[in-house]
Write an enzyme that holds these catalytic residues in place. Sequence first.
Site, PDB file in Angstrom:
ATOM      1  N   ASP A   1     -40.428 -11.451   7.470  1.00 44.85           N
ATOM      2  CA  ASP A   1     -40.381 -12.891   7.232  1.00 44.85           C
ATOM      3  C   ASP A   1     -39.622 -13.245   5.963  1.00 44.85           C
ATOM      4  OD1 ASP A   1     -41.874 -13.323   9.542  1.00 44.85           O
ATOM      5  OD2 ASP A   1     -43.773 -13.149   8.485  1.00 44.85           O
TER       6      ASP A   1
ATOM      7  N   GLU B   1     -35.074 -22.961   9.301  1.00 49.91           N
ATOM      8  CA  GLU B   1     -34.659 -22.523  10.624  1.00 49.91           C
ATOM      9  C   GLU B   1     -34.928 -23.614  11.648  1.00 49.91           C
ATOM     10  OE1 GLU B   1     -36.895 -19.284  12.259  1.00 49.91           O
ATOM     11  OE2 GLU B   1     -38.695 -19.820  11.126  1.00 49.91           O
TER      12      GLU B   1
ATOM     13  N   ASP C   1     -38.767 -19.905   6.079  1.00 46.73           N
ATOM     14  CA  ASP C   1     -39.047 -19.335   7.393  1.00 46.73           C
ATOM     15  C   ASP C   1     -40.436 -19.787   7.813  1.00 46.73           C
ATOM     16  OD1 ASP C   1     -38.484 -17.525   9.648  1.00 46.73           O
ATOM     17  OD2 ASP C   1     -40.148 -16.353   8.822  1.00 46.73           O
TER      18      ASP C   1
END
Length: 384
Positions: A350, A268, A184
């Site tokens: 996160d 991502e 992330d």
Amino acid sequence: MNVVQRAYRYRFYPTAEQETILSQTFGCARFVYNHFLRVRTDAFYQEQRRIGYNETAKLLTKLKQQPDMAFLQEVSNVVLQQSLRNLDAAFKNFLQGRAQYPTFKKKHGKQSVRYTRSGFRWKDGQIYLAKMDEPLNIRWSRSFKGEPSSVTVSKDTVGRYFISILVEEEIKPLPVVNKMVGIDLGLKDAVILSEEEKIPNPSYLRKAERKLARAQRRLAKKQKGSKNRAKARLKVARLHAKIADSRKDWAHKLTSRLVNENQVLAVESLQVKNMVKNPNLAKAISDVGWADITRLLEYKANWYGRTFVQIDKFYPSSKRCSTCGHILDTLTLDVRSWTCPECGAEHCRDVNAAKNILSAGLAILAGADALRLHEKSTAGHAGA
């Protein structure tokens, strides 16, 4: 073995004569690029027709025959042709939506020219550029195998000279490891791993802001065209170069470590170009370099036999419980931790997102693409 095109970048120190030739070459290449950018722009908007590389190459031949353009014949024609190819590539990227409309090159910006095989000689481990009798004084910081297929010579805004040598190379895949990671991307912590490790953002720009602001104020007060202004501009350029070099070095070390340690890397997918339009976050996003991190991870994974996968940008990685799969209706950016109302699991925003990214990436690799998507009406953007 993977056969790839790999570029090796070195710094070099030209002689006074070579510096003069390179200055002429940079100037001519810039002139050709800007001249035919204007020609293609006028044809596109005034005459509603498109001009391609072949037509500009013919026009360049006629342009060089004009008496007032004799200076174009003093440099290698290979460089001028490559300048036209670069312009053609810039227009193709614009027409295909990958870049903005091409802009004119500036005299005081970064200068770069490319020599194909007919524009340089590779002899006894030395490189001789066209129009030069002596080899370049290159600081060979590392070695490579094979012969160069092309070289790109550049000069940055600080006045440093670099040469990028393109070679075809076989790369041995790394040994297989039984380890996978979800990644992330953030601002306070640049990278958050599914293993709950947080890698802080080095914030090179923020740390240098005071020095940079002082140097920019001094530059603004100098008279245009003066020698003092040139000195002040150089100081500002040096600070920017130091920030960029530090950020690049950090990104390379980080991505190399992640590729070495993990067999599967799930990341991502972020629309960085759209995100930097937010005036409150643009500086912070640019400072952390998300796009560079993703780009480096992808090509290094492909080189070394790792599996790289990006999840859909609408996947609700932050709002989804990594334990039971429950998805929150809303989750504002100021909420950094939350408790799942379904199973009671406590999540760091996160770390939970990184775990979901890994799960979604594995689902994609397994062929269950439907698992990576959720209805856009409830998903929102990644990280929302």
